[in-house]
Design an enzyme around this catalytic site. Structure first.
Site, short mmCIF file in Angstrom:
data_model
loop_
_atom_site.label_atom_id
_atom_site.label_comp_id
_atom_site.label_asym_id
_atom_site.label_seq_id
_atom_site.Cartn_x
_atom_site.Cartn_y
_atom_site.Cartn_z
N CYS A 63 0.83 -1.22 0.00
CA CYS A 63 0.00 0.00 0.00
C CYS A 63 0.86 1.26 0.00
CB CYS A 63 -0.91 -0.02 1.22
SG CYS A 63 -1.81 1.52 1.51
N TYR A 195 -5.37 5.51 -9.17
CA TYR A 195 -6.52 4.69 -8.78
C TYR A 195 -7.77 5.10 -9.55
CZ TYR A 195 -3.88 2.71 -4.89
OH TYR A 195 -2.95 2.02 -4.14
#
Length: 329
Positions: A63, A195
């Site tokens: 992440c 994203y």
């Protein structure tokens, strides 16, 4: 992936989207601050005083948001003060887990939990929230201090200086007004922009994300032709916030998220800049390409339904970066 609803785990789609197919990121739900004396920070409640062995950091190597916190833990010499647990790279129907069948995954070193969601319900038994990392945990009160990476790195930047003697400042007062708009643009169009492109469910949503993404990368490339770092001669949090996206770009975002107009290696200034930050003392230790590549390609079934994990490009991040000529910029 799923989320907690009144303390119960409910499965659902990996990424929330709006009616027009655009990706929508949810806000973080725990927003307290560790401070040097325990006084309240800009949000949340007080009582979280900087102390040795009181706080624990939950992260994923995959992440980019959690990676920020790992980097600041390293830069500020907090390894002996703040422990860390690393989740498994696969994030499927149970969300982040503490499975141990992958090198680098540590399990939950505090409570032996199976799932990251158990940390959230330990803090708030009836929590309704996405279960994200990083999480900064308070062992004294047995609660989550914060799950907002942008704020955790600012806590790490200064709250523990009196204990470590490390006064390196990545959010200097004289540059804050300049840092904020740079952070805001990079967050919206690059950190989150990849994203928005990758999870887009319509051509219009993808186009609306990928255009600004490369406009900002072009702007960064030009800026770095005149400055060693984003703010000039001094490395700041703006650089480290950008780094965690750039280090994943050619390995993941270029192909998996269809951000493929250019690679970072195609930007001469940005590619040298990325290598310099990677070579910063201790930073390479926070980068795990195995977890990064595995997580994105295996976890995102809607993007990669066959879960084939590609070999990925070979990147020589240890080559001389050549940024020294801009030292005085």
């Amino acid at each position: 992936m799923g989320q907690l609803v009144n303390g119960e785990w409910k499965t659902g789609q990996v990424a929330p989207t709006s009616k027009d197919g655009s990706f929508q990121r949810q806000d973080s739900s725990f927003r307290n601050w560790v401070t040097s004396d325990g006084r309240p920070g800009p949000s949340g409640e007080g009582g979280f005083e900087a102390a040795r062995d009181r706080y624990h950091l939950y992260v994923s190597y995959a992440c980019p948001w959690a990676h920020r916190a790992l980097i600041f833990r390293k830069l500020k010499g907090l390894e002996d003060l703040i422990g860390v647990s690393v989740v498994h790279p696969d994030m499927l129907d149970d969300g982040w887990t503490f499975d141990l069948d992958r090198r680098g995954a540590t399990g939950d070193r505090l409570y032996g939990s199976r799932f990251m969601r158990e940390i959230y319900t330990r803090a708030e038994p009836r929590a309704t929230t996405k279960v994200t990392v990083p999480v900064l945990w308070d062992r004294q009160y047995e609660t989550i201090v914060s799950n907002e990476s942008a704020e955790i790195i600012r806590m790490f930047n200064s709250a523990f200086d009196g204990l470590t003697g490390n006064s390196d400042d990545y959010w200097p007062a004289h540059l804050r007004d300049e840092i904020e708009p740079v952070n805001a643009r990079i967050y919206d169009t690059v950190n989150n922009g990849v994203y928005k492109a990758g999870f887009a469910r319509s051509q219009e949503a993808y186009d609306a994300a990928v255009g600004p993404l490369f406009e900002t990368l072009d702007w960064i490339e030009e800026r770095l032709s005149r400055r060693r770092y984003l703010m000039g001669a001094q490395v700041t949090e703006a650089d480290w916030r950008l780094f965690t996206t750039l280090i994943r770009f050619d390995k993941v975002y270029h192909g998996h998220f269809k951000c493929n107009r250019n690679r970072i290696v195609d930007f001469p200034n940005m590619w040298g800049y990325l290598r310099e930050l990677y070579q910063w003392p201790g930073v390479a230790e926070t980068v795990d390409f195995d977890h990064i590549t595995r997580h994105y390609h295996y976890s995102h079934e809607t993007v990669n339904p066959h879960r084939i994990v590609p070999i990925g490009p070979a990147l020589d991040l240890t080559a001389p970066h050549g940024r020294g000529a801009l030292a005085a910029a």
